[in-house]
Motif scaffolding. Structure first.
Motif, mmCIF file in Angstrom:
data_model
loop_
_atom_site.group_PDB
_atom_site.id
_atom_site.type_symbol
_atom_site.label_atom_id
_atom_site.label_comp_id
_atom_site.label_asym_id
_atom_site.label_seq_id
_atom_site.Cartn_x
_atom_site.Cartn_y
_atom_site.Cartn_z
ATOM 1 N N ALA A 50 0.836 -1.206 0.000
ATOM 2 C CA ALA A 50 0.000 0.000 0.000
ATOM 3 C C ALA A 50 0.868 1.253 0.000
ATOM 4 C CB ALA A 50 -0.926 -0.004 1.212
ATOM 5 N N LYS A 51 1.923 1.239 0.775
ATOM 6 C CA LYS A 51 2.826 2.395 0.820
ATOM 7 C C LYS A 51 3.520 2.606 -0.524
ATOM 8 C CE LYS A 51 3.831 2.318 5.764
ATOM 9 N NZ LYS A 51 4.895 2.098 6.772
ATOM 10 N N GLY A 52 3.902 1.515 -1.173
ATOM 11 C CA GLY A 52 4.529 1.620 -2.498
ATOM 12 C C GLY A 52 3.563 2.186 -3.529
ATOM 13 N N ASP A 53 2.319 1.740 -3.470
ATOM 14 C CA ASP A 53 1.304 2.278 -4.380
ATOM 15 C C ASP A 53 1.070 3.761 -4.122
ATOM 16 O OD1 ASP A 53 0.905 -0.151 -5.667
ATOM 17 O OD2 ASP A 53 -0.824 -0.705 -4.436
ATOM 18 N N LEU A 54 1.071 4.154 -2.861
ATOM 19 C CA LEU A 54 0.889 5.564 -2.512
ATOM 20 C C LEU A 54 2.054 6.406 -3.039
ATOM 21 C CD1 LEU A 54 -0.669 7.810 -1.076
ATOM 22 C CD2 LEU A 54 0.549 7.187 1.023
ATOM 23 N N LYS A 55 3.263 5.876 -2.909
ATOM 24 C CA LYS A 55 4.436 6.580 -3.441
ATOM 25 C C LYS A 55 4.305 6.768 -4.953
ATOM 26 C CE LYS A 55 9.468 6.258 -3.670
ATOM 27 N NZ LYS A 55 10.646 5.443 -3.299
ATOM 28 N N SER A 56 3.860 5.738 -5.642
ATOM 29 C CA SER A 56 3.641 5.840 -7.089
ATOM 30 C C SER A 56 2.571 6.873 -7.415
ATOM 31 C CB SER A 56 3.215 4.482 -7.657
ATOM 32 O OG SER A 56 4.246 3.536 -7.508
ATOM 33 N N ALA A 57 1.503 6.895 -6.629
ATOM 34 C CA ALA A 57 0.434 7.872 -6.851
ATOM 35 C C ALA A 57 0.966 9.298 -6.727
ATOM 36 C CB ALA A 57 -0.696 7.644 -5.845
ATOM 37 N N LYS A 58 1.809 9.530 -5.743
ATOM 38 C CA LYS A 58 2.373 10.871 -5.547
ATOM 39 C C LYS A 58 3.293 11.267 -6.703
ATOM 40 C CE LYS A 58 2.026 10.939 -0.524
ATOM 41 N NZ LYS A 58 2.781 10.976 0.743
ATOM 42 N N ALA A 92 -2.576 8.517 -11.105
ATOM 43 C CA ALA A 92 -2.496 8.800 -9.669
ATOM 44 C C ALA A 92 -3.731 8.263 -8.953
ATOM 45 C CB ALA A 92 -2.338 10.300 -9.425
ATOM 46 N N ASN A 93 -4.896 8.444 -9.565
ATOM 47 C CA ASN A 93 -6.134 7.920 -8.972
ATOM 48 C C ASN A 93 -6.083 6.403 -8.846
ATOM 49 O OD1 ASN A 93 -7.289 10.474 -8.796
ATOM 50 N ND2 ASN A 93 -8.346 10.294 -10.753
ATOM 51 N N ASN A 94 -5.573 5.753 -9.874
ATOM 52 C CA ASN A 94 -5.470 4.296 -9.874
ATOM 53 C C ASN A 94 -4.565 3.812 -8.747
ATOM 54 O OD1 ASN A 94 -3.738 1.849 -10.698
ATOM 55 N ND2 ASN A 94 -5.595 1.596 -11.925
ATOM 56 N N ARG A 95 -3.381 4.358 -8.683
ATOM 57 C CA ARG A 95 -2.418 3.900 -7.669
ATOM 58 C C ARG A 95 -2.879 4.236 -6.253
ATOM 59 N NH1 ARG A 95 -0.426 -0.226 -8.353
ATOM 60 N NH2 ARG A 95 -2.313 -0.300 -9.516
ATOM 61 N N ALA A 96 -3.509 5.392 -6.067
ATOM 62 C CA ALA A 96 -4.006 5.755 -4.739
ATOM 63 C C ALA A 96 -5.116 4.801 -4.315
ATOM 64 C CB ALA A 96 -4.489 7.199 -4.724
ATOM 65 N N GLU A 114 -15.869 6.836 -2.649
ATOM 66 C CA GLU A 114 -15.565 7.864 -3.646
ATOM 67 C C GLU A 114 -14.262 7.543 -4.380
ATOM 68 O OE1 GLU A 114 -15.576 11.467 -1.370
ATOM 69 O OE2 GLU A 114 -17.777 11.532 -1.283
ATOM 70 N N ALA A 115 -13.270 7.081 -3.639
ATOM 71 C CA ALA A 115 -11.992 6.712 -4.269
ATOM 72 C C ALA A 115 -12.193 5.579 -5.267
ATOM 73 C CB ALA A 115 -10.973 6.309 -3.203
ATOM 74 N N GLU A 116 -13.050 4.621 -4.915
ATOM 75 C CA GLU A 116 -13.331 3.508 -5.826
ATOM 76 C C GLU A 116 -14.028 4.009 -7.092
ATOM 77 O OE1 GLU A 116 -15.419 -0.868 -5.794
ATOM 78 O OE2 GLU A 116 -16.292 0.708 -4.556
ATOM 79 N N GLU A 117 -14.998 4.905 -6.937
ATOM 80 C CA GLU A 117 -15.718 5.458 -8.082
ATOM 81 C C GLU A 117 -14.769 6.244 -8.993
ATOM 82 O OE1 GLU A 117 -18.972 7.785 -6.552
ATOM 83 O OE2 GLU A 117 -19.789 6.066 -5.470
ATOM 84 N N ILE A 118 -13.902 7.035 -8.398
ATOM 85 C CA ILE A 118 -12.939 7.838 -9.165
ATOM 86 C C ILE A 118 -11.966 6.932 -9.920
ATOM 87 C CG2 ILE A 118 -10.975 9.423 -8.922
ATOM 88 C CD1 ILE A 118 -12.655 10.772 -6.637
ATOM 89 N N ARG A 119 -11.468 5.904 -9.244
ATOM 90 C CA ARG A 119 -10.547 4.962 -9.901
ATOM 91 C C ARG A 119 -11.236 4.278 -11.063
ATOM 92 N NH1 ARG A 119 -9.927 -0.492 -11.423
ATOM 93 N NH2 ARG A 119 -11.469 -0.872 -9.833
ATOM 94 N N ALA A 165 -7.386 13.910 -7.569
ATOM 95 C CA ALA A 165 -6.258 13.013 -7.284
ATOM 96 C C ALA A 165 -5.679 13.307 -5.905
ATOM 97 C CB ALA A 165 -5.189 13.142 -8.359
ATOM 98 N N GLU A 166 -5.575 14.571 -5.557
ATOM 99 C CA GLU A 166 -5.063 14.945 -4.228
ATOM 100 C C GLU A 166 -5.971 14.411 -3.119
ATOM 101 O OE1 GLU A 166 -2.732 19.117 -5.285
ATOM 102 O OE2 GLU A 166 -4.879 19.186 -4.820
ATOM 103 N N GLU A 167 -7.271 14.455 -3.374
ATOM 104 C CA GLU A 167 -8.239 13.962 -2.391
ATOM 105 C C GLU A 167 -8.106 12.456 -2.181
ATOM 106 O OE1 GLU A 167 -13.023 13.489 -2.379
ATOM 107 O OE2 GLU A 167 -12.257 15.454 -2.979
ATOM 108 N N VAL A 168 -7.993 11.708 -3.280
ATOM 109 C CA VAL A 168 -7.859 10.247 -3.173
ATOM 110 C C VAL A 168 -6.539 9.897 -2.494
ATOM 111 C CG1 VAL A 168 -7.798 8.062 -4.443
ATOM 112 C CG2 VAL A 168 -9.333 9.880 -5.185
ATOM 113 N N ILE A 169 -5.484 10.623 -2.816
ATOM 114 C CA ILE A 169 -4.179 10.388 -2.189
ATOM 115 C C ILE A 169 -4.249 10.681 -0.696
ATOM 116 C CG2 ILE A 169 -1.820 11.300 -2.048
ATOM 117 C CD1 ILE A 169 -1.886 11.440 -5.157
ATOM 118 N N ALA A 170 -4.924 11.753 -0.319
ATOM 119 C CA ALA A 170 -5.061 12.092 1.103
ATOM 120 C C ALA A 170 -5.823 10.999 1.850
ATOM 121 C CB ALA A 170 -5.761 13.437 1.262
#
Length: 144
Positions: A20-28, A39-43, A92-97, A113-118
């Motif tokens: 999960a942390k690796g995916d978050l790093k990729s999203a950023k 970014a939405n996908n990885r988050a 919401e993150a699932e819908e956006i992805r 994207a910032e919202e999903v990452i947060a």
């Protein structure tokens, strides 16, 4: 592809949190490159993997994302182990992805994207703390 199916439940929890942390790093990184769909996908996958980590504590795994999310809501959001607003934020993150990945003319935005990452970042922090606490409790019980 070589699969390694050895390890403890604790190993699996830790692995999923690190995934999960690796995916978050990729999203950023994708966010910084103005690649908002990616970014939405990885988050989202960061959220999914950290939710899978908490399920692993209970010895559960789900093949479908829908089932993993629904059971997380039932077992951890509705019971208020994690704050109720996260149920909606995860949905919401699932819908956006889904829109980012499958809708041809979907225009992903930076703020989205910032919202999903947060959401992913906060959820990782909460779930990691929860998992560590639960594993420590389990370890103490096993020593008694």
């Amino acid at each position: 592809m070589v699969q390694h199916n050895e390890g403890t439940r604790e190993d699996l929890v830790k692995y999923r949190i690190e995934t999960a942390k690796g995916d978050l790093k990729s999203a950023k990184l994708l966010l910084a490159a103005n690649e908002f769909r990616g970014a939405n996908n990885r988050a989202y996958y960061s959220i999914y993997h950290v939710i899978s980590a908490v399920h692993a504590l209970d010895g559960r795994a789900y093949k479908r994302h829908k089932d993993a999310l629904a059971n997380f809501n039932k077992d951890y959001i509705r019971t208020e182990i994690f704050p109720r607003p996260f149920g909606r934020r995860i949905a919401e993150a699932e819908e956006i992805r889904h829109a980012s990945d499958y809708d041809d003319f979907y225009l992903a935005t930076k703020s989205e994207a910032e919202e999903v990452i947060a959401t992913a970042e906060e959820l990782i922090d909460m779930i990691e703390e929860y998992c560590i606490g639960r594993m420590e409790q389990d370890s103490e019980r096993n020593r008694e």
